[in-house]
Design an enzyme around this catalytic site. Structure first.
Site, PDB file in Angstrom:
ATOM      1  N   LYS A  13     -69.395 -11.928 -75.441  1.00  0.00           N
ATOM      2  CA  LYS A  13     -69.758 -13.349 -75.483  1.00  0.00           C
ATOM      3  C   LYS A  13     -70.709 -13.728 -74.349  1.00  0.00           C
ATOM      4  CE  LYS A  13     -65.622 -15.105 -74.994  1.00  0.00           C
ATOM      5  NZ  LYS A  13     -64.697 -13.965 -75.006  1.00  0.00           N
ATOM      6  N   ARG A  88     -60.139 -22.257 -75.619  1.00  0.00           N
ATOM      7  CA  ARG A  88     -59.330 -21.046 -75.633  1.00  0.00           C
ATOM      8  C   ARG A  88     -58.006 -21.274 -76.370  1.00  0.00           C
ATOM      9  NH1 ARG A  88     -62.282 -17.858 -72.002  1.00  0.00           N
ATOM     10  NH2 ARG A  88     -61.079 -16.259 -70.983  1.00  0.00           N
ATOM     11  N   ARG A 127     -66.491  -2.937 -66.988  1.00  0.00           N
ATOM     12  CA  ARG A 127     -66.802  -4.072 -66.132  1.00  0.00           C
ATOM     13  C   ARG A 127     -66.182  -3.845 -64.767  1.00  0.00           C
ATOM     14  NH1 ARG A 127     -65.622  -9.437 -69.683  1.00  0.00           N
ATOM     15  NH2 ARG A 127     -63.642  -9.281 -68.609  1.00  0.00           N
ATOM     16  N   ARG A 129     -64.734  -6.477 -62.597  1.00  0.00           N
ATOM     17  CA  ARG A 129     -64.338  -7.791 -62.126  1.00  0.00           C
ATOM     18  C   ARG A 129     -62.964  -7.726 -61.495  1.00  0.00           C
ATOM     19  NH1 ARG A 129     -65.134 -12.100 -66.780  1.00  0.00           N
ATOM     20  NH2 ARG A 129     -62.872 -12.228 -66.591  1.00  0.00           N
ATOM     21  N   ARG A 140     -54.514 -10.419 -71.059  1.00  0.00           N
ATOM     22  CA  ARG A 140     -55.529 -11.325 -71.609  1.00  0.00           C
ATOM     23  C   ARG A 140     -55.709 -11.096 -73.106  1.00  0.00           C
ATOM     24  NH1 ARG A 140     -58.889 -10.439 -67.109  1.00  0.00           N
ATOM     25  NH2 ARG A 140     -60.521  -9.571 -68.391  1.00  0.00           N
TER      26      ARG A 140
END
Ligand code: AMP
Length: 185
Positions: A13, A88, A127, A129, A140
């Site tokens: 996204k 969300r 990633r 993060r 998540r």
């Protein structure tokens, strides 16, 4: 043009929002980025936010909605916007609908970026993060399936959902999105 991007964490996204933002010259609004900025500033609200984010939990609606609405009221959003990471859950979707109705600026299109689970795991693993530990990633994804995935139906029923095959290079996915948007323009 007012767009929402939906998709699991790792669906791409953020990347697509950045690319579409350049293409259409409209702001890319990522609630994840807005919340991270608040955390970096070390405010009292920032500290509350970090407790949620670091657990892979959704930040409470009142905090997220206030931050989002402030951003939507900025002048650059008058030409449109791309929402990445909001809404969300169904409560946030209802809030957004009401807020945008007040601004006479309803959402035009919701893009659901669909990718296979195996791709999601690979992308998230790449990633770097702080909240991307294996445990928070798992959490998540669970939260996504339970409270965010129903939004696909919500926008489908509203007649503004488009499904995009998100498997492929960022360039390929952008091309698919632009072709799809052109079909209805
Ligand atoms: P993201 O950058 O979209 O992956 O978001 C990172 C984290 O910020 C999420 O795991 C949530 O903790 C929080 N977050 C982002 N957007 C929202 C939202 N709309 N509602 C609640 N929490 C959010």
């Amino acid at each position: 043009m007012r767009l929402i991007l939906l998709g699991t964490p790792g669906a791409g996204k953020g990347e697509q929002a950045t690319r579409l933002s350049k293409n259409f010259r409209i702001p890319h609004i990522s609630t994840g980025d807005l919340l991270r900025r608040e955390m970096e500033e070390g405010t009292e609200v920032g500290r509350r936010i970090s407790e949620f984010v670091n657990q892979g939990e959704l930040v409470s609606d009142d905090i997220t909605q206030a931050i989002l609405e402030n951003r939507l009221r900025e002048a650059d959003c008058r030409s449109g916007f791309i929402l990445d990471g909001f809404p969300r859950n169904l409560n946030q979707a209802d809030f957004l609908r009401a807020a945008l109705a007040r601004m006479q600026a309803p959402v035009d299109v919701v893009l659901n970026i669909e990718v296979p689970d195996s791709t999601v795991i690979d992308r998230l693993a790449m990633r770097n993060r702080r909240d991307d530990t294996p445990e928070t990633i798992r959490h998540r994804l669970k939260v996504y399936r339970k409270v965010t995935a129903p939004l696909v139906d919500y926008y489908d029923r509203a007649g503004i959902l488009k499904r995009i095959d998100g498997d492929g290079s960022p360039e390929e996915v952008t091309k698919r999105i632009l072709a799809n948007l052109a079909r209805t323009a």
